[in-house]
Design an enzyme around this catalytic site. Structure first.
Site, PDB file in Angstrom:
ATOM      1  N   GLU A   9     -11.342   5.782   0.131  1.00 13.26           N
ATOM      2  CA  GLU A   9     -12.979   5.864   0.206  1.00 13.26           C
ATOM      3  C   GLU A   9     -13.189   4.545  -0.220  1.00 13.26           C
ATOM      4  O   GLU A   9     -14.490   3.926   0.461  1.00 13.26           O
ATOM      5  CB  GLU A   9     -13.644   6.987  -0.482  1.00 13.26           C
ATOM      6  CG  GLU A   9     -14.924   6.883  -0.455  1.00 13.26           C
ATOM      7  CD  GLU A   9     -15.470   8.572  -0.913  1.00 13.26           C
ATOM      8  OE1 GLU A   9     -16.804   8.628  -1.075  1.00 13.26           O
ATOM      9  OE2 GLU A   9     -14.555   9.528  -1.043  1.00 13.26           O
ATOM     10  N   ASP A 105     -12.096  10.648  -2.059  1.00 10.68           N
ATOM     11  CA  ASP A 105     -12.591  11.304  -3.086  1.00 10.68           C
ATOM     12  C   ASP A 105     -12.142  12.832  -3.055  1.00 10.68           C
ATOM     13  O   ASP A 105     -12.489  13.430  -1.902  1.00 10.68           O
ATOM     14  CB  ASP A 105     -13.965  11.171  -3.589  1.00 10.68           C
ATOM     15  CG  ASP A 105     -14.337   9.653  -4.176  1.00 10.68           C
ATOM     16  OD1 ASP A 105     -13.339   9.246  -4.477  1.00 10.68           O
ATOM     17  OD2 ASP A 105     -15.415   9.407  -4.532  1.00 10.68           O
ATOM     18  N   TYR A 309     -11.652  12.616 -12.781  1.00 11.38           N
ATOM     19  CA  TYR A 309     -12.733  12.707 -11.531  1.00 11.38           C
ATOM     20  C   TYR A 309     -13.989  13.244 -12.124  1.00 11.38           C
ATOM     21  O   TYR A 309     -14.318  14.227 -12.750  1.00 11.38           O
ATOM     22  CB  TYR A 309     -12.225  13.833 -10.574  1.00 11.38           C
ATOM     23  CG  TYR A 309     -13.395  13.838  -9.490  1.00 11.38           C
ATOM     24  CD1 TYR A 309     -13.162  12.646  -8.467  1.00 11.38           C
ATOM     25  CD2 TYR A 309     -13.967  14.951  -9.184  1.00 11.38           C
ATOM     26  CE1 TYR A 309     -14.102  12.676  -7.348  1.00 11.38           C
ATOM     27  CE2 TYR A 309     -14.572  14.989  -7.897  1.00 11.38           C
ATOM     28  CZ  TYR A 309     -14.644  13.972  -7.092  1.00 11.38           C
ATOM     29  OH  TYR A 309     -15.339  13.864  -6.019  1.00 11.38           O
TER      30      TYR A 309
END
Length: 725
Positions: A9, A105, A309
């Site tokens: 990403e 992601d 995350y």
């Protein structure tokens, strides 16, 4: 030899993955190795087409052209990042590539980023999915060792696509309808409008609130105080005479300790952080906005690789992650966390009761530290703050409960009962990691609960040394801060009476998702529907009027929760995506019809008599995030001009931030305490003091990030900085 293309990403993530995979040669928008080629998006490279892509008539905003309901949504390459899309598209179509690994992601938006690029490039090659929760070398290696078929995430992609298309259909149609109807820059959406409605509703409650006087009766004994409560447990009197009658009835009378009870209590540690809870605490303790906290988290996750995350809605970890806890504790056993982390490591076994729950983990587990070595000196002050919150919460959830004895005392004087509480700590447990600011959100309504009690025995005779009648006023509900607004968005069930709908709201996770709430709040500020005063959020006149004129069901938390619930079902394969979009098309049509037939009026009550230099229409005065601004009322013009800016320069008298106002020679700094100083005098004072340039430089950097068309104040400060180098 055919190679595998890895699509990430962001460039920073691509570099990390390329290093782990042994890719060292730089190519056009990629990094090349013997077996892999790693490329990247720049966020979204592809998006849904604007209305004019379907029909030229949509270039002009006209009510008669609404609703806009394309039969099939088109994808277009974003102009600013088209060069990188061409590079990625070329790689996807290259004969050198025989397989694709999606490494964007690991979440709904990340899936959408990759799938739209792949779809627009018309790539049909076999695909796999990298699904990891941290960016450490270890996590990347383990992720590539256990790649999943990309088809396993098809439903997640469908839910993301549905969300994007529904936002287009509803958001663009209702915003155009409102703007055309009222000739004002108005926008509405599936999450932002219910969120704004909560803020407006709270302001209405505050304005309608009428404080009432109340009275309580307290008795002072040797070494402690007690509060009178009636047979229903109520301590407040709204009649002063009734409170005085109770006080008079016990004055000079002896009493007895009718009950002395010691009760063992314990408080379990709070659960680990999800994104919303972390944003809430960061706002509460440091005043960071939700968007700022997310940005800092992204840096700690991607750049420093110290945290997992961030865009998670889970506050627990799974059993397999629990096996990595010793390694994570060793990594954070440094500096201020060394003793606490080592204490947990010495526990045999490590307590997992409050952190492991497989059933409550969805796509990602809670935010916790990684196994990466920590060098705190490499973190900025703000990053340290967020890292500190996460590490302390991580150690806390693995620590023992807070244990204490609560002593409950009942004193009977002439038939009247007075109550007192006290506590003695047996074991601080997890609370030892915190100061009082974030140790516990719970507050005891009884202000005598924390007093230290002397030795007391049931049946003991006592006599009041004094009787006090204390007065107070009932308080209105508090205005939202970003911390409390995030809580309200996460759990808006208080707005719903129907029990089944409450359950639906809980299942859906409230308004928006942890990943989108920060942007929704920022959008309300950027559109001048709300403004900050200190930490409190106030609705503007524009925000209040917008809630009055939008269709009623669009501002309902029930509606948006149902949408999120449907999207969640689609992601799990439990609902039909095509049917959902058809319903959204019908809903968009009904919203436009509602606006067309409405008789509601919108009035600019912040209009100045200063004409816009671009189009001639009168400018509106608004409170921006950094100060007052003049903005053009015409949506297509978009002219903006700063007229006062809150700077980083400090008042020499009260040390609060100064506001810079005026133009030309009249530019002056102002402070809320009344202090005033011309810019020219400020420059001379700072030059003679040999300090302050860093404050102004920092302010200049912040101004550079602001998207304002004209900023004469920043230009003046830039000139001053140049002259004083």
């Amino acid at each position: 030899m055919a190679k595998t293309l890895v699509l990430t990403e962001k460039p920073s993530v691509a570099r990390d993955i390329a290093r782990v995979l042994g890719c060292k040669k730089n190519g056009n928008g990629c990094i090349i190795g013997d077996k892999y080629i790693v490329t990247w998006a720049l966020g979204h490279l592809v998006t849904l087409a604007d209305p004019e892509a379907y029909d030229a008539k949509y270039k002009t905003w006209r009510m008669e052209d609404l609703p806009m309901l394309p039969k099939r949504m088109k994808l277009v390459v974003i102009g600013q990042t088209s060069k990188q899309f061409k590079a990625v598209s070329s790689l996807l179509g290259s004969s050198e590539v025989d397989k694709v690994v999606i490494a964007t992601d690991a979440g709904r938006e990340g899936e959408l980023v990759a799938r739209w690029i792949i779809q627009k490039a018309n790539c049909k090659k076999p695909m796999q999915r990298l699904w990891i929760s941290s960016q450490t070398d270890k996590a990347i290696k383990e992720g590539f060792a256990s790649l999943k078929p990309a088809s396993q995430y098809d439903n997640l992609y469908r839910s993301a696509q549905c969300r994007a298309e529904a936002d287009w259909l509803v958001g663009l149609n209702i915003s155009r309808a409102l703007t055309c109807k009222h000739n004002a820059q108005l926008s509405a959406g599936r999450v932002q409008t219910p969120t704004l409605a909560m803020i407006v509703r709270r302001e209405e409650e505050i304005l309608k609130f009428r404080p009432k006087d109340f009275y309580t009766v307290k008795a002072d004994f040797n070494g402690f105080s007690a509060l009178y409560k009636d047979s229903k447990g109520q301590a407040r009197f709204f009649d002063e005479a009734a409170a005085k009658a109770v006080a008079d009835s016990v004055k000079g009378k002896s009493g007895m300790l009718s009950e002395v009870k010691k009760v063992y209590r314990f408080k379990a540690p709070p659960a680990a952080y999800d994104l919303t809870e972390l944003q809430r605490d960061a706002n509460k303790k440091y005043g960071y906005s939700a968007k700022q906290t997310l940005s800092l988290m992204q840096s700690l996750y991607e750049t420093h690789k110290l945290l997992t995350y961030p865009r998670t809605d889970s506050r627990y970890i799974t059993k397999d992650v629990a096996a990595t806890l010793p390694e994570r504790l060793k990594a954070i056993a440094i500096g201020p966390y060394k003793d606490a982390a080592n204490a947990v490591l010495r526990s045999k076994p490590i307590p997992l009761k409050y952190i492991v729950n497989d059933a409550k983990v969805t796509d990602h587990h809670a935010i916790i530290p990684t196994e990466q070595y920590v060098d705190l000196n490499k973190l900025s002050r703000e990053e340290r703050h967020i890292y500190d919150l996460v590490v302390r919460r991580f150690i806390a959830v693995l620590s023992a409960p807070f244990e204490y004895d609560e002593v409950q005392v009942t004193v009977t004087v002439n038939g009247r009962k007075f109550y007192a509480k006290g506590q003695s700590v047996k074991s601080a447990g997890w609370k030892a990691l915190y100061d009082s600011s974030l140790a516990d959100d719970e507050s005891d309504s009884d202000d005598l609960a924390s007093q230290q009690l002397p030795p007391l025995t049931q049946g003991m005779s006592v006599t009041p040394k004094g009787i006090r009648i204390c007065s107070g006023k009932t308080a209105p509900p508090a205005r939202y801060t970003e911390a409390t607004l995030l809580s309200a968005m996460e759990n808006p069930t208080g707005q719903v009476d129907d029990g089944s709908l409450k359950d639906a709201l809980k299942t859906a996770g409230g308004l928006g998702t942890p990943a989108t709430r920060a942007d929704i709040i920022e959008k309300l500020f950027d559109s001048f529907c709300v403004e900050r005063r200190g930490k409190e959020i106030f609705p503007t006149s524009k925000g209040k009027q917008l809630i009055e004129i939008v269709p009623p069901d669009l501002k309902s938390a029930e509606l948006t929760a149902r949408w999120e619930q449907r999207l969640s079902l689609i992601a799990k394969g439990g609902a039909d995506s095509a049917k959902f979009i058809e319903e959204m098309r019908a809903y968009a049509s009904s919203l436009v019809s509602s606006v067309k037939s409405s008789e509601a009026k919108y009035r600019h009550d912040n209009m100045t008599r200063e004409p816009c230099p671009e189009c001639g229409k009168y400018l509106l005065e608004v409170n921006g995030k950094k100060g007052k601004m003049l903005v053009c009322q015409d949506r297509e013009c978009g002219y903006r001009k700063s007229i006062s800016v809150v700077t980083n320069a400090r008042c020499p008298e009260c040390h609060k931030k100064l506001e810079l106002r005026g133009e030309g020679d009249k530019k002056s700094f102002f402070c809320v305490c009344g202090y005033r100083e011309k810019l020219s005098d400020f420059e001379k004072r700072k030059e003679s003091a040999g300090a302050g340039k860093r404050d102004v430089a920092k302010y200049m950097q912040q101004q550079a990030k602001q998207k304002t068309a004209v900023n004469p104040l920043a230009e003046q400060l830039a000139k001053w900085m140049e002259e004083n180098k």
